[in-house]
Scaffold this motif. Structure first.
Motif, short mmCIF file in Angstrom:
data_model
loop_
_atom_site.label_atom_id
_atom_site.label_comp_id
_atom_site.label_asym_id
_atom_site.label_seq_id
_atom_site.Cartn_x
_atom_site.Cartn_y
_atom_site.Cartn_z
N TRP A 162 167.67 50.59 -62.14
CA TRP A 162 168.41 49.81 -63.17
C TRP A 162 167.16 49.32 -64.17
O TRP A 162 166.11 48.84 -63.85
CB TRP A 162 168.85 48.56 -62.48
N ASN A 163 167.53 49.46 -65.44
CA ASN A 163 166.55 48.98 -66.42
C ASN A 163 167.09 47.93 -67.28
O ASN A 163 168.36 47.78 -67.91
CB ASN A 163 166.49 50.37 -67.63
N GLU A 164 166.22 46.83 -67.32
CA GLU A 164 166.57 45.67 -67.94
C GLU A 164 166.39 45.71 -69.54
O GLU A 164 165.22 46.15 -69.92
CB GLU A 164 165.87 44.31 -67.43
N PHE A 165 167.65 45.25 -70.40
CA PHE A 165 167.28 45.00 -71.89
C PHE A 165 167.49 43.60 -72.28
O PHE A 165 168.31 42.87 -71.86
CB PHE A 165 167.94 45.84 -72.49
N ARG A 166 166.72 42.84 -73.06
CA ARG A 166 166.70 41.56 -73.61
C ARG A 166 166.62 41.72 -74.92
O ARG A 166 165.76 42.48 -75.68
CB ARG A 166 165.65 40.73 -72.84
N PHE A 167 167.63 40.92 -75.61
CA PHE A 167 167.51 40.88 -77.21
C PHE A 167 167.93 39.55 -77.68
O PHE A 167 168.65 38.79 -77.19
CB PHE A 167 168.48 41.70 -77.56
N ASN A 168 166.83 38.87 -78.22
CA ASN A 168 167.07 37.57 -78.76
C ASN A 168 167.96 37.79 -80.16
O ASN A 168 167.34 38.25 -80.96
CB ASN A 168 165.52 36.68 -78.98
N PHE A 169 169.12 36.94 -80.08
CA PHE A 169 170.08 37.21 -80.97
C PHE A 169 169.10 36.32 -82.42
O PHE A 169 169.01 35.22 -82.43
CB PHE A 169 171.19 36.25 -80.58
N PRO A 170 169.30 37.21 -83.46
CA PRO A 170 168.72 36.60 -84.71
C PRO A 170 169.20 35.46 -85.41
O PRO A 170 170.72 35.53 -85.33
CB PRO A 170 168.60 37.91 -85.60
N LYS A 171 168.73 34.68 -85.77
CA LYS A 171 169.11 33.44 -86.49
C LYS A 171 170.11 33.93 -87.68
O LYS A 171 170.98 33.21 -88.21
CB LYS A 171 168.16 32.44 -87.07
N LYS A 172 169.81 35.11 -88.43
CA LYS A 172 170.54 35.46 -89.61
C LYS A 172 171.98 36.12 -89.38
O LYS A 172 172.58 36.15 -90.16
CB LYS A 172 169.85 36.61 -90.39
N TYR A 173 171.97 36.32 -87.98
CA TYR A 173 173.44 36.72 -87.69
C TYR A 173 174.42 35.37 -87.24
O TYR A 173 175.45 35.62 -86.64
CB TYR A 173 173.38 37.60 -86.36
#
Length: 725
Positions: free
Chosen positions: A220-231
């Protein structure tokens, strides 16, 4: 029109002529229409400036220096527009975005919806239908997957979240699994519906999160994404697209979509040159007692540089003392996972001004970002998170680093003898001592606990142990794996490894447990809970708790090959033709031969001060069968100027009509005659092909040399369900 990436410029602008003449045109509505082509990870932003009556196209460079953004056929056309009344939020928009986006897929799709071809679509389950593809173990409970035994090559299955509005800083996390030689493509997008100043929708584009076309193996591969302020405060949607590959071994799965709060700080590698340095420095502080420093760090990217974290100590006059104190030194990419580091502030710096320094050094390219997060100081020493090896225990010298907690006289004991009570407990030892509960003490439903130290796993790991539940008044054995929060104060999850209450007879049963991927880099603990039955014939025993790297092995009986030689030969049978024989110990009798140090506890060896030249001593395993490709490994030691020979064999058998085994052939794993010095040597050998699903035996043959300085030793025979490569 094409905006080509320029490594020295972040944005490129395209501005329309004055469009104020449109105010004089009497039509129902005006729409902007255009076509785009955007290479990942670059962006296109489109703005309508109402006061100046112009349209602005902005191409924004991502983290790569190739590709670009293209637009074409920009047109202004007549169209129908909606009434200018305030839009009413949908039911989904009124709900919390965290509730709508998070899903563990344990029973259904939560708030997600799918669209696909008739056969190739998303399913919820605990396993897929086809061998050699799809997850062999779930993260927890069920997951969602596409079944590649259905549909045709190129078929697409879409999974979309509801449209939500996120108005705070969050990190979007999910796990994905792509295993199989025919695996296709997985694309994960963040769809942004960009509304400007409350006016009509003029831009709707996809921010690509994952675009993977590779067989990543059974992990299992983990993905993390910090939600951009511009969105923020814009309507967004998560989208997963699975595209079927060329054959049935191409299942794709996703699981555990979660939203975490918070930001992090990072060094952006798309700027600067190779070996450039950037520093993050704390204020100067003085410590007067024990404190624990903790933080998380991430180093992911093929061009990765290094991260150096240390304490600077100052004199009273403000000058730096020469010797800094290292906290962490890391180089190279460590993957997507965030890693926890804890550090006890040493007593020698108390009452002195100190400063914490984070130094990031840029690697060879743009893919070398370094990030840190959640820097904390807590009173007292760091909660000790042991290396996973601390879980291992054979109970030969007590309960190792485990803690025994009991609510009565019913408790755990170490024993090397058979059970004291008739018709309960082990009447055959597994190897040496074991740990057991004595049910002649305590009352019905009395409980006793065995708790491991808190440890931190960093790689795919299998924990195994043996247990014995013999007695007609049997109670219950519960074994749990507990994952704690970063500070160790809160239980995040408790997974059941074993729940057993049956009388299983006088046999030792093996249990394997795969450490969940999401529990990596977090404090964890294993707890054994024994509950007394309704009488004294309910003894419970455990033995041989072991930790091995890689996935848990799934083979028929082959685990009988494993042995650490802690006071016994396990399931091996000794054969010899003289006094030259296999022994167990922590050292040999003669000088200048045999191991001068052990690997982990006792080992098996032949004592060359006995016997004649070329005498043979053999250790033979039980005959077993391997189900899957397996790597057999062991360590051996050959030190002494009179050295003899060590031969290690895998023997293949066939079954006869009389249900007996007949030898077919021998495969030589090792044939060594040299004096290799006072070192332990590692060997591994892959069991595959013709040796699968057939009777095989592992044999160690030691031959005495021409003198007493020819001791030979072996230790730590282990199995891993993987290729030895």
């Amino acid at each position: 029109m094409f905006a080509e990436v320029n490594p020295y410029e972040r944005e490129a602008y395209l501005i329309s002529p004055d469009l104020s003449f449109l105010d004089k045109i009497k039509i129902n509505g005006i729409c902007l229409e255009f076509y785009t082509h955007i290479d990942f990870p670059h962006f296109l932003k489109v703005y309508l400036a109402f006061k100046s009556r112009i349209i602005i196209f902005i191409a924004e460079r991502g983290k790569r220096i190739t590709g670009g953004v293209a637009i074409d056929d920009i047109r202004i056309i007549e169209c129908q527009v909606a009434n200018e009344t305030a839009a009413t939020p949908s039911k989904n928009e009124e709900k919390n975005s965290k509730t709508l986006l998070e899903c563990s897929f344990d029973t259904d799709l939560c708030f997600y919806e799918q669209s696909s071809t008739d056969e190739f679509k998303w399913f919820v389950g605990e396993h897929t239908l086809t061998p050699e593809t799809g997850p062999q173990t779930a993260l927890s409970g069920s997951f969602i997957y596409v079944e590649a035994s259905k549909g045709d090559e190129g078929n697409e299955a879409y999974l979309k979240s509801p449209i939500v509005i996120i108005n705070q800083t969050v990190c979007i996390v999910f796990f994905y699994h792509m295993y199989g030689m025919d695996v296709g493509n997985l694309i994960a997008n963040l769809i942004i519906n960009d509304e400007m100043n409350g006016e009509e929708n003029i831009s709707n584009f996809r921010h690509v999160l994952v675009n993977s076309k590779h067989n990543l193996g059974d992990i299992w591969n983990e993905f993390r994404f910090n939600f951009p302020k511009k969105y923020m405060n814009k309507k967004v949607q998560l989208e997963f697209i699975a595209i079927r590959g060329s054959g049935i071994e191409g299942d794709i799965a996703i699981d555990e979509i979660t939203l975490l709060d918070g930001k992090f700080i990072y060094a952006e590698a798309s700027m600067g040159s190779w070996n450039d340095k950037t520093f993050l420095q704390s204020v100067k502080v003085k410590f007067t007692k024990d404190y624990c420093l903790s933080f998380y760090y991430q180093m992911y990217g093929k061009d990765m540089g290094s991260l150096d974290i240390y304490l600077l100590i100052y004199n009273s006059n403000g000058t730096v003392i020469t010797n800094k104190i290292d906290v962490l030194k890391k180089v190279d990419s460590l993957g997507l996972l965030w890693r926890l580091k804890t550090f006890n502030i040493p007593e020698k710096v108390w009452q002195k001004p100190v400063q914490l320094i984070f130094k990031a050094i840029k690697g060879f390219g743009v893919e070398s970002d370094v990030a840190i997060d959640e820097i904390q100081l807590t009173n007292g020493k760091c909660l000790k998170n042991y290396n996973p090896i601390a879980l291992q225990c054979s109970f030969e010298q007590g309960s190792c680093q485990y803690e025994i907690v009991s609510d009565s006289s019913f408790t755990w004991y170490v024993s090397g003898a058979f059970s004291k009570t008739f018709e309960t407990g082990p009447n055959t030892k597994f190897s040496g001592n074991y740990l057991y509960t004595e049910s002649s003490k305590g009352n019905e439903a009395s409980k006793t606990y065995l708790k491991s130290p808190r440890i931190t796993f960093e790689t795919t790991t299998c924990v195994s142990f043996y247990y014995n539940m013999n007695g007609r008044e049997m109670g219950r054995l519960n074994v749990s794996f507990v994952t704690f929060s970063k500070n160790g104060n809160e239980i995040l999850e408790e997974n059941k490894i074993l729940e057993e209450s049956s009388n299983l007879g006088d046999v030792w049963n093996k249990m394997n447990y795969q450490i969940p991927q999401k529990s990596l880099y977090r404090p964890s603990q294993i707890i054994f809970q024994a509950t007394r039955g309704n009488g004294f014939k309910s003894d419970i025993a455990i033995d041989e708790i072991k930790v091995t790297d890689g996935k848990c092995i799934d083979i028929e009986g082959a685990t009988y090959l494993e042995c650490s030689f802690d006071f016994s030969f396990c399931n091996y049978i000794e054969q010899n033709n003289s006094s030259f024989s296999w022994l167990i110990g922590t050292y040999t009798l003669s000088s200048q031969t045999g191991p001068q140090y052990n690997l982990i506890g006792p080992f098996a060896y032949v004592e060359a001060s006995k016997g004649k030249t070329n005498d043979r001593a053999a250790l033979s395993s039980k005959i077993v069968k391997f189900i899957k490709t397996t790597c057999v490994s062991f360590n051996f030691h050959m030190y002494g100027k009179d050295m003899g020979r060590l031969i290690v064999i895998i023997r293949l058998f066939k079954s006869t009509e009389k249900k007996e085994y007949e030898k077919v052939s021998d495969a030589i794993i090792l044939n060594e005659t040299r004096n290799l010095g006072n070192i332990w040597n590692f060997v591994n050998y892959e069991i595959n092909g013709d040796y699968l699903l057939k009777p095989v035996q592992l044999i160690f043959e030691a031959y005495k040399g021409h003198g007493f300085r020819s001791d030979i030793a072996i230790d730590e025979i282990h199995l891993s369900e993987r290729s030895c490569n």
